[in-house]
Enzyme design. Structure first.
Site, PDB file in Angstrom:
ATOM      1  N   LYS A 143     -18.708 130.862  19.322  1.00 23.81           N
ATOM      2  CA  LYS A 143     -18.362 130.943  17.873  1.00 23.81           C
ATOM      3  C   LYS A 143     -17.399 129.773  17.486  1.00 23.81           C
ATOM      4  CE  LYS A 143     -18.827 134.376  14.924  1.00 23.81           C
ATOM      5  NZ  LYS A 143     -19.738 135.201  14.885  1.00 23.81           N
ATOM      6  N   LYS A 202     -24.790 129.812  21.037  1.00 21.92           N
ATOM      7  CA  LYS A 202     -25.281 130.332  19.679  1.00 21.92           C
ATOM      8  C   LYS A 202     -24.377 131.172  19.024  1.00 21.92           C
ATOM      9  CE  LYS A 202     -28.241 130.642  16.341  1.00 21.92           C
ATOM     10  NZ  LYS A 202     -27.087 130.078  15.645  1.00 21.92           N
ATOM     11  N   GLN A 224     -20.498 137.790  21.160  1.00 24.60           N
ATOM     12  CA  GLN A 224     -21.580 137.107  21.111  1.00 24.60           C
ATOM     13  C   GLN A 224     -22.424 137.181  22.463  1.00 24.60           C
ATOM     14  OE1 GLN A 224     -21.805 135.893  17.703  1.00 24.60           O
ATOM     15  NE2 GLN A 224     -23.685 136.361  17.852  1.00 24.60           N
ATOM     16  N   SER A 253     -31.834 134.239  13.699  1.00 24.05           N
ATOM     17  CA  SER A 253     -31.453 132.782  13.737  1.00 24.05           C
ATOM     18  C   SER A 253     -32.218 132.090  14.945  1.00 24.05           C
ATOM     19  CB  SER A 253     -29.831 132.719  14.472  1.00 24.05           C
ATOM     20  OG  SER A 253     -28.977 132.617  13.115  1.00 24.05           O
ATOM     21  N   THR A 302     -29.168 140.500   9.124  1.00 19.84           N
ATOM     22  CA  THR A 302     -27.938 141.155   9.761  1.00 19.84           C
ATOM     23  C   THR A 302     -27.864 142.607   9.215  1.00 19.84           C
ATOM     24  OG1 THR A 302     -26.553 139.230  10.125  1.00 19.84           O
ATOM     25  CG2 THR A 302     -25.387 141.365  10.445  1.00 19.84           C
ATOM     26  N   ASP A 317     -20.825 133.000   9.202  1.00 21.92           N
ATOM     27  CA  ASP A 317     -20.044 134.234   9.172  1.00 21.92           C
ATOM     28  C   ASP A 317     -19.355 134.329   8.351  1.00 21.92           C
ATOM     29  OD1 ASP A 317     -19.299 136.104  11.799  1.00 21.92           O
ATOM     30  OD2 ASP A 317     -17.381 135.658  11.063  1.00 21.92           O
TER      31      ASP A 317
HETATM   32  P1  NDP Z   1     -18.728 137.367   3.953  1.00 17.29           P
HETATM   33  O1  NDP Z   1     -17.712 136.453   4.057  1.00 17.29           O
HETATM   34  O2  NDP Z   1     -20.190 137.188   3.589  1.00 17.29           O
HETATM   35  O3  NDP Z   1     -18.122 138.780   3.673  1.00 17.29           O
HETATM   36  C1  NDP Z   1     -17.019 139.327   4.124  1.00 17.29           C
HETATM   37  C2  NDP Z   1     -16.790 140.628   3.559  1.00 17.29           C
HETATM   38  O4  NDP Z   1     -15.683 141.269   4.274  1.00 17.29           O
HETATM   39  C3  NDP Z   1     -16.203 140.356   2.071  1.00 17.29           C
HETATM   40  O5  NDP Z   1     -16.348 141.290   1.177  1.00 17.29           O
HETATM   41  C4  NDP Z   1     -14.598 140.148   2.279  1.00 17.29           C
HETATM   42  O6  NDP Z   1     -13.856 140.423   1.426  1.00 17.29           O
HETATM   43  C5  NDP Z   1     -14.694 141.095   3.357  1.00 17.29           C
HETATM   44  N1  NDP Z   1     -13.468 140.756   4.261  1.00 17.29           N
HETATM   45  C6  NDP Z   1     -13.333 139.804   4.932  1.00 17.29           C
HETATM   46  N2  NDP Z   1     -11.906 139.789   5.588  1.00 17.29           N
HETATM   47  C7  NDP Z   1     -11.520 140.923   5.308  1.00 17.29           C
HETATM   48  C8  NDP Z   1     -10.058 141.737   5.818  1.00 17.29           C
HETATM   49  N3  NDP Z   1      -9.280 140.945   6.245  1.00 17.29           N
HETATM   50  N4  NDP Z   1     -10.145 142.918   4.998  1.00 17.29           N
HETATM   51  C9  NDP Z   1     -10.897 143.265   4.206  1.00 17.29           C
HETATM   52  N5  NDP Z   1     -12.157 142.894   3.747  1.00 17.29           N
HETATM   53  C10 NDP Z   1     -12.302 141.612   4.488  1.00 17.29           C
HETATM   54  O7  NDP Z   1     -19.065 137.631   5.668  1.00 17.29           O
HETATM   55  P2  NDP Z   1     -20.332 138.422   6.318  1.00 17.29           P
HETATM   56  O8  NDP Z   1     -20.675 139.404   5.644  1.00 17.29           O
HETATM   57  O9  NDP Z   1     -21.369 137.485   6.956  1.00 17.29           O
HETATM   58  O10 NDP Z   1     -19.503 139.263   7.799  1.00 17.29           O
HETATM   59  C11 NDP Z   1     -18.951 140.412   7.830  1.00 17.29           C
HETATM   60  C12 NDP Z   1     -18.771 140.928   9.192  1.00 17.29           C
HETATM   61  O11 NDP Z   1     -20.063 140.984   9.655  1.00 17.29           O
HETATM   62  C13 NDP Z   1     -17.871 139.968  10.141  1.00 17.29           C
HETATM   63  O12 NDP Z   1     -17.121 141.115  10.870  1.00 17.29           O
HETATM   64  C14 NDP Z   1     -18.836 139.055  10.487  1.00 17.29           C
HETATM   65  O13 NDP Z   1     -18.238 138.580  12.024  1.00 17.29           O
HETATM   66  C15 NDP Z   1     -20.132 140.012  11.119  1.00 17.29           C
HETATM   67  N6  NDP Z   1     -21.328 139.673  11.103  1.00 17.29           N
HETATM   68  C16 NDP Z   1     -22.154 138.566  10.389  1.00 17.29           C
HETATM   69  C17 NDP Z   1     -23.081 138.375  10.561  1.00 17.29           C
HETATM   70  C18 NDP Z   1     -23.760 137.376   9.826  1.00 17.29           C
HETATM   71  O14 NDP Z   1     -24.994 136.836   9.882  1.00 17.29           O
HETATM   72  N7  NDP Z   1     -23.372 137.068   8.653  1.00 17.29           N
HETATM   73  C19 NDP Z   1     -23.878 138.517  11.811  1.00 17.29           C
HETATM   74  C20 NDP Z   1     -23.123 139.736  12.737  1.00 17.29           C
HETATM   75  C21 NDP Z   1     -21.876 139.934  12.365  1.00 17.29           C
HETATM   76  P3  NDP Z   1     -13.236 139.183   0.672  1.00 17.29           P
HETATM   77  O15 NDP Z   1     -14.190 138.692  -0.466  1.00 17.29           O
HETATM   78  O16 NDP Z   1     -11.914 139.850  -0.241  1.00 17.29           O
HETATM   79  O17 NDP Z   1     -12.454 138.449   1.655  1.00 17.29           O
HETATM   80  O1  2IT Z   2     -21.625 137.514  14.540  1.00 13.44           O
HETATM   81  C1  2IT Z   2     -22.670 137.064  14.514  1.00 13.44           C
HETATM   82  O2  2IT Z   2     -23.616 137.355  15.217  1.00 13.44           O
HETATM   83  C2  2IT Z   2     -22.949 135.745  13.457  1.00 13.44           C
HETATM   84  N1  2IT Z   2     -22.213 135.570  12.819  1.00 13.44           N
HETATM   85  C3  2IT Z   2     -24.421 135.251  13.440  1.00 13.44           C
HETATM   86  C4  2IT Z   2     -24.578 134.246  14.551  1.00 13.44           C
HETATM   87  C5  2IT Z   2     -25.690 133.517  14.263  1.00 13.44           C
HETATM   88  O3  2IT Z   2     -26.098 132.544  15.129  1.00 13.44           O
HETATM   89  O4  2IT Z   2     -26.859 133.598  13.558  1.00 13.44           O
END
Ligand code: NDP
Ligand code: 2IT
Length: 444
Positions: free
Chosen positions: A125, A89, A110, A376, A208, A165
């Site tokens: 992942k 997952k 993860q 999830s 999250t 992600d």
């Molecule tokens: P999104 O794609 O929704 O948003 C990502 C955000 O981070 C955007 O604002 C993006 O800006 C910015 N960003 C991405 N890459 C970079 C970079 N290299 N430098 C600066 N800013 C950056 O992703 P999520 O919100 O889902 O994910 C954000 C973080 O949370 C990640 O680390 C992900 O692994 C983690 N995460 C996500 C989960 C989920 O359920 N979605 C669960 C647990 C962890 P821009 O638009 O300019 O690219």
């Molecule tokens: O980093 C994370 O935990 C996620 N991007 C969510 C993974 C999931 O299976 O919901």
């Protein structure tokens, strides 16, 4: 040389082109010394060597045609790291920076995060170096269809269940699910983060970010603090950042800044989240557009500048290694007392050290951002028993999962001599369950 040092030098030697993976493994293994002393049978069974080697790594070509009829070739990845405690997952990331080392680091993290949720899910992942920025919906759809045309054979509700992600949200999950169903002719929960009209779960979108704030509330509470009246900075403006901001505001915090990879906005009177949602979720625009609607706010180029602002609590919710030693020192000298990692591995090891040296509370990613994958898993449960729970039900489950993650991490830290160090506690609590499962299942 200790068992841990021995394994670490082997990991460095065997994965030289994967700095993020090495960083993630070092961060976990270095905190496990007292556990391996207590359980010498783990070394005998070469448990760590097996734990740092993915069970399966899938790499594939993703060829697709854009709106103009031009052909593109991207690379697809799925790293199925550990199925010790349940089916694989973990999310899919679409971003130009994606490579095998990044996917491996995320899949490795993860394993422990999923274990911490208390739910039966293994670690994986995946993703692609496809860059959704500036692409039309149809481009994204054709890419997703091509990606799933290979991935479908490796996933399924009791095998491997991907989710979103960075760069993968409800639009992408919809296209991926549509193609999976078309190939397999089955409507089953092979992906999570689905739309609520076709098998998704309420609260998954918020999970999250909300989970991060629930976790940090528990941790802050133990220090006699809370989000109420706190000044907060949140990096990123994607899924995690938006819903962390929403919950923090609901609990009475003032969120003064958000960012994207180009720069950050500062709104002294508090971010108006509806504007951010409109720009980011509907128009897929840039964060700098916020100042058009709120002229008293300001925009600064460069995303790292957000850490120079004075804040009580910092929530890095964008990406790995976005907060380094220098940023940590600035935050500390400006009075920051808590950091909650919404992103995966957002603080460099040097930054974490600065926070620890200065008594700053750190909510480590594996624990603090586990709400997304926990929800999830709740989506998987609902799909299996063909039901649909209310928002209040799922939210209450999420809240209680985050509270017990905090309790377990905090207890493990104390038990193994790490005091209030939640980074170590989360690693240990997550590891112990996986290790017991691996020992029970023999040398595999
Ligand atoms: P999104 O794609 O929704 O948003 C990502 C955000 O981070 C955007 O604002 C993006 O800006 C910015 N960003 C991405 N890459 C970079 C970079 N290299 N430098 C600066 N800013 C950056 O992703 P999520 O919100 O889902 O994910 C954000 C973080 O949370 C990640 O680390 C992900 O692994 C983690 N995460 C996500 C989960 C989920 O359920 N979605 C669960 C647990 C962890 P821009 O638009 O300019 O690219
Ligand atoms: O980093 C994370 O935990 C996620 N991007 C969510 C993974 C999931 O299976 O919901």
């Amino acid at each position: 040389m200790s068992y841990v040092s021995e394994v670490l030098s082997r990991v460095r030697m065997r994965n030289p082109a994967e700095p993020e993976f090495i960083q993630a493994v070092e961060e976990v293994l270095q905190t496990l010394e007292p556990v391996l002393e207590k359980f010498p049978e783990y070394e005998e069974a070469r448990l760590l060597e097996r734990l740092v080697e993915p069970e399966r790594q899938i790499l594939f070509r993703v060829a697709w045609e854009d709106d103009q009829g031009e052909v593109h070739v991207n690379r697809g990845f799925r790293v199925q790291f550990s199925s010790a405690i349940g089916p694989y997952k973990g999310g899919l990331r679409f971003h130009r920076s994606v490579n095998l080392g990044i996917v491996k680091f995320l899949a490795f993290e993860q394993i422990f995060k999923n274990s911490l949720t208390g739910l039966p899910i293994g670690g994986a992942k995946g993703g692609s170096d496809f860059d959704p920025r500036g692409k039309s919906d149809r481009d994204v759809m054709r890419f997703c269809q091509s990606f799933m045309t290979e991935l479908y054979r490796h996933i399924g509700p009791v095998m491997d269940v991907p989710a979103g992600d960075i760069g993968v949200g409800s639009r992408e999950i919809g296209y991926l699910f549509g193609q999976y169903k078309r190939i397999r002719s089955v409507h089953e929960g092979a992906l999570t983060g689905k739309g609520i009209h076709y098998g998704g779960s309420l609260v998954r979108k918020e999970a999250t970010g909300y989970g991060l704030v629930y976790f940090m509330s528990e941790a802050l509470n133990s220090r006699g603090k809370s989000f109420k009246d706190a000044t907060v900075t949140v990096s990123g403006s994607g899924n995690v950042a938006i819903y962390a901001t929403e919950k923090a505001q609901e609990l009475g915090a003032k969120v003064i800044a958000m960012s994207d990879s180009d720069g950050f906005i500062y709104d002294e009177s508090g971010i108006e989240l509806e504007t951010v949602k409109r720009i980011k979720e509907i128009e897929r625009g840039r964060i700098k557009e916020y100042v058009k609607y709120h002229p008293s706010s300001c925009y600064t180029e460069g995303s790292r500048g957000i850490w120079t602002l004075r804040a009580d609590i910092a929530l890095p919710c964008a990406t790995e290694n976005e907060l380094d030693r220098e940023s940590a020192e600035t935050l500390v000298s400006n009075g920051c007392y808590a950091v909650g990692e919404g992103a995966n591995m957002p603080c460099t090891p040097e930054a974490i050290q600065v926070f620890r040296d200065n008594g700053v509370l750190v909510g480590p990613a594996k624990a603090a951002n586990a709400g997304g994958v926990a929800c999830s898993a709740l989506e998987m449960s609902q799909n299996s028993i063909r039901t649909f729970w209310s928002f209040e039900d799922v939210d209450a489950k999420l809240r209680s999962i985050m509270a017990s993650i905090y309790q377990n991490a905090s207890k493990a830290a104390r038990e193994y001599g790490y005091g209030d160090n939640l980074v170590a506690g989360a690693n240990i609590a997550g590891f112990l369950k996986v290790a017991r499962a691996m020992m029970a299942q023999g040398i595999v």
